[in-house]
Write a protein that holds these residues in place. Structure first.
Motif, PDB file in Angstrom:
ATOM      1  N   VAL A  24       0.835  -1.204   0.000  1.00 12.41           N
ATOM      2  CA  VAL A  24       0.000   0.000   0.000  1.00 12.41           C
ATOM      3  C   VAL A  24       0.868   1.252   0.000  1.00 12.41           C
ATOM      4  O   VAL A  24       1.743   1.415   0.855  1.00 12.41           O
ATOM      5  N   ASP A  25       0.634   2.118  -0.982  1.00  6.46           N
ATOM      6  CA  ASP A  25       1.231   3.447  -0.981  1.00  6.46           C
ATOM      7  C   ASP A  25       0.317   4.348  -0.147  1.00  6.46           C
ATOM      8  O   ASP A  25       0.753   5.019   0.770  1.00  6.46           O
ATOM      9  N   LYS A  26      -0.977   4.326  -0.479  1.00  8.76           N
ATOM     10  CA  LYS A  26      -1.987   5.017   0.319  1.00  8.76           C
ATOM     11  C   LYS A  26      -3.371   4.628  -0.174  1.00  8.76           C
ATOM     12  O   LYS A  26      -3.522   4.022  -1.226  1.00  8.76           O
ATOM     13  N   VAL A  27      -4.375   4.978   0.610  1.00  2.00           N
ATOM     14  CA  VAL A  27      -5.760   4.750   0.231  1.00  2.00           C
ATOM     15  C   VAL A  27      -6.305   6.062  -0.317  1.00  2.00           C
ATOM     16  O   VAL A  27      -6.142   7.118   0.302  1.00  2.00           O
ATOM     17  N   GLU A  28      -6.896   5.984  -1.493  1.00  2.14           N
ATOM     18  CA  GLU A  28      -7.506   7.161  -2.124  1.00  2.14           C
ATOM     19  C   GLU A  28      -8.982   6.867  -2.341  1.00  2.14           C
ATOM     20  O   GLU A  28      -9.352   6.181  -3.298  1.00  2.14           O
ATOM     21  N   GLY A  29      -9.803   7.340  -1.426  1.00  2.00           N
ATOM     22  CA  GLY A  29     -11.235   7.077  -1.518  1.00  2.00           C
ATOM     23  C   GLY A  29     -11.522   5.603  -1.319  1.00  2.00           C
ATOM     24  O   GLY A  29     -11.184   5.033  -0.298  1.00  2.00           O
ATOM     25  N   GLU A  30     -12.087   4.976  -2.321  1.00  2.00           N
ATOM     26  CA  GLU A  30     -12.424   3.561  -2.256  1.00  2.00           C
ATOM     27  C   GLU A  30     -11.426   2.689  -3.009  1.00  2.00           C
ATOM     28  O   GLU A  30     -11.727   1.551  -3.358  1.00  2.00           O
ATOM     29  N   ARG A  31     -10.243   3.253  -3.291  1.00  2.00           N
ATOM     30  CA  ARG A  31      -9.209   2.491  -3.997  1.00  2.00           C
ATOM     31  C   ARG A  31      -7.920   2.485  -3.198  1.00  2.00           C
ATOM     32  O   ARG A  31      -7.575   3.449  -2.527  1.00  2.00           O
ATOM     33  N   ILE A  32      -7.197   1.367  -3.310  1.00  2.00           N
ATOM     34  CA  ILE A  32      -5.898   1.232  -2.668  1.00  2.00           C
ATOM     35  C   ILE A  32      -4.838   1.448  -3.736  1.00  2.00           C
ATOM     36  O   ILE A  32      -4.796   0.726  -4.734  1.00  2.00           O
ATOM     37  N   LYS A  33      -4.004   2.450  -3.517  1.00  2.00           N
ATOM     38  CA  LYS A  33      -2.918   2.760  -4.445  1.00  2.00           C
ATOM     39  C   LYS A  33      -1.707   1.928  -4.030  1.00  2.00           C
ATOM     40  O   LYS A  33      -1.246   2.008  -2.894  1.00  2.00           O
ATOM     41  N   LEU A  34      -1.206   1.110  -4.961  1.00  2.48           N
ATOM     42  CA  LEU A  34      -0.040   0.274  -4.683  1.00  2.48           C
ATOM     43  C   LEU A  34       1.233   0.999  -5.090  1.00  2.48           C
ATOM     44  O   LEU A  34       1.215   1.844  -5.992  1.00  2.48           O
ATOM     45  N   THR A  35       2.332   0.661  -4.448  1.00 11.45           N
ATOM     46  CA  THR A  35       3.608   1.289  -4.775  1.00 11.45           C
ATOM     47  C   THR A  35       4.020   0.953  -6.210  1.00 11.45           C
ATOM     48  O   THR A  35       3.635  -0.091  -6.746  1.00 11.45           O
ATOM     49  N   LYS A  36       4.807   1.818  -6.807  1.00 12.66           N
ATOM     50  CA  LYS A  36       5.267   1.604  -8.179  1.00 12.66           C
ATOM     51  C   LYS A  36       6.078   0.323  -8.316  1.00 12.66           C
ATOM     52  O   LYS A  36       6.038  -0.328  -9.348  1.00 12.66           O
ATOM     53  N   ARG A  37       6.784  -0.040  -7.285  1.00  7.27           N
ATOM     54  CA  ARG A  37       7.624  -1.238  -7.358  1.00  7.27           C
ATOM     55  C   ARG A  37       6.785  -2.491  -7.602  1.00  7.27           C
ATOM     56  O   ARG A  37       7.280  -3.499  -8.086  1.00  7.27           O
ATOM     57  N   ASP A  38       5.493  -2.431  -7.282  1.00  4.27           N
ATOM     58  CA  ASP A  38       4.588  -3.563  -7.473  1.00  4.27           C
ATOM     59  C   ASP A  38       3.789  -3.469  -8.769  1.00  4.27           C
ATOM     60  O   ASP A  38       2.798  -4.175  -8.940  1.00  4.27           O
ATOM     61  N   ASP A  39       4.230  -2.637  -9.688  1.00  5.32           N
ATOM     62  CA  ASP A  39       3.577  -2.455 -10.976  1.00  5.32           C
ATOM     63  C   ASP A  39       3.423  -3.814 -11.677  1.00  5.32           C
ATOM     64  O   ASP A  39       4.414  -4.483 -11.951  1.00  5.32           O
ATOM     65  N   PRO A  40       2.179  -4.258 -11.957  1.00 10.77           N
ATOM     66  CA  PRO A  40       1.984  -5.573 -12.568  1.00 10.77           C
ATOM     67  C   PRO A  40       2.660  -5.748 -13.929  1.00 10.77           C
ATOM     68  O   PRO A  40       2.948  -6.866 -14.325  1.00 10.77           O
ATOM     69  N   ASP A  41       2.920  -4.652 -14.638  1.00 12.77           N
ATOM     70  CA  ASP A  41       3.572  -4.817 -15.948  1.00 12.77           C
ATOM     71  C   ASP A  41       5.088  -4.968 -15.813  1.00 12.77           C
ATOM     72  O   ASP A  41       5.791  -5.165 -16.800  1.00 12.77           O
ATOM     73  N   GLY A  42       5.589  -4.870 -14.582  1.00 12.50           N
ATOM     74  CA  GLY A  42       7.003  -5.112 -14.335  1.00 12.50           C
ATOM     75  C   GLY A  42       7.921  -3.936 -14.582  1.00 12.50           C
ATOM     76  O   GLY A  42       9.117  -4.019 -14.339  1.00 12.50           O
ATOM     77  N   SER A  43       7.374  -2.820 -15.057  1.00 12.90           N
ATOM     78  CA  SER A  43       8.222  -1.667 -15.368  1.00 12.90           C
ATOM     79  C   SER A  43       8.599  -0.869 -14.130  1.00 12.90           C
ATOM     80  O   SER A  43       9.597  -0.171 -14.128  1.00 12.90           O
ATOM     81  N   GLN A  45       7.103   1.689 -13.099  1.00 16.92           N
ATOM     82  CA  GLN A  45       6.917   3.106 -13.403  1.00 16.92           C
ATOM     83  C   GLN A  45       5.503   3.611 -13.150  1.00 16.92           C
ATOM     84  O   GLN A  45       5.238   4.788 -13.302  1.00 16.92           O
ATOM     85  N   HIS A  46       4.595   2.718 -12.776  1.00 20.36           N
ATOM     86  CA  HIS A  46       3.199   3.119 -12.628  1.00 20.36           C
ATOM     87  C   HIS A  46       2.628   2.659 -11.296  1.00 20.36           C
ATOM     88  O   HIS A  46       2.939   1.575 -10.833  1.00 20.36           O
ATOM     89  N   HIS A  47       1.773   3.486 -10.744  1.00 26.81           N
ATOM     90  CA  HIS A  47       0.980   3.063  -9.599  1.00 26.81           C
ATOM     91  C   HIS A  47      -0.216   2.293 -10.148  1.00 26.81           C
ATOM     92  O   HIS A  47      -0.744   2.633 -11.204  1.00 26.81           O
ATOM     93  N   HIS A  48      -0.644   1.276  -9.452  1.00 25.36           N
ATOM     94  CA  HIS A  48      -1.852   0.555  -9.809  1.00 25.36           C
ATOM     95  C   HIS A  48      -2.761   0.530  -8.592  1.00 25.36           C
ATOM     96  O   HIS A  48      -2.310   0.708  -7.465  1.00 25.36           O
ATOM     97  N   TYR A  49      -4.024   0.292  -8.846  1.00 20.25           N
ATOM     98  CA  TYR A  49      -5.032   0.387  -7.806  1.00 20.25           C
ATOM     99  C   TYR A  49      -5.877  -0.874  -7.734  1.00 20.25           C
ATOM    100  O   TYR A  49      -6.163  -1.486  -8.763  1.00 20.25           O
ATOM    101  N   THR A  77      -6.101  -1.489 -11.866  1.00 21.55           N
ATOM    102  CA  THR A  77      -6.222  -0.368 -12.802  1.00 21.55           C
ATOM    103  C   THR A  77      -5.076   0.610 -12.575  1.00 21.55           C
ATOM    104  O   THR A  77      -4.534   0.694 -11.484  1.00 21.55           O
ATOM    105  N   SER A  78      -4.728   1.322 -13.604  1.00 13.09           N
ATOM    106  CA  SER A  78      -3.695   2.340 -13.462  1.00 13.09           C
ATOM    107  C   SER A  78      -4.320   3.708 -13.622  1.00 13.09           C
ATOM    108  O   SER A  78      -5.293   3.881 -14.330  1.00 13.09           O
ATOM    109  N   GLY A  79      -3.757   4.653 -12.927  1.00 12.16           N
ATOM    110  CA  GLY A  79      -4.187   6.039 -13.048  1.00 12.16           C
ATOM    111  C   GLY A  79      -5.511   6.336 -12.391  1.00 12.16           C
ATOM    112  O   GLY A  79      -6.343   5.469 -12.203  1.00 12.16           O
ATOM    113  N   PRO A  80      -5.719   7.603 -12.064  1.00  9.09           N
ATOM    114  CA  PRO A  80      -6.919   8.020 -11.345  1.00  9.09           C
ATOM    115  C   PRO A  80      -8.198   7.940 -12.169  1.00  9.09           C
ATOM    116  O   PRO A  80      -9.264   7.923 -11.645  1.00  9.09           O
TER     117      PRO A  80
END
Length: 82
Positions: A24-43, A45-49, A77-80
């Motif tokens: 968890v990077d942080k909770v934004e409303g009803e979504r959990i923002k994951l750290t970039k290091r856990d990006d499912p595409d392996g890059s 470079q992106h936060h996913h939720y 999902t990626s991005g807000p």
């Protein structure tokens, strides 16, 4: 289902199969923002939720989802605007 108030920064998110989904990077409303290091595409470079509604339980510093880690990574999902 666990509430957003139970999810804390740096908490580990695991699937129903106990496999790591992210941190968890942080909770934004009803979504959990994951750290970039856990990006499912392996890059790394992106936060996913993942939706808070997918959390089945919280124990200590770990939140368990109601789906497997693979399902969670595919559904992340990626991005807000997603």
């Amino acid at each position: 289902m666990a509430g957003a108030s139970e999810i804390k920064e740096h908490m580990e998110i695991v699937g129903s199969d106990d496999q790591h989904v992210g941190t968890v990077d942080k909770v934004e409303g009803e979504r959990i923002k994951l750290t970039k290091r856990d990006d499912p595409d392996g890059s790394g470079q992106h936060h996913h939720y993942v939706p808070v509604s997918a959390v089945a339980s919280v124990e200590g510093n770990r939140a368990r989802l109601s789906m497997t880690a693979q399902q969670a990574k595919q559904a992340a999902t990626s991005g807000p605007s997603s």
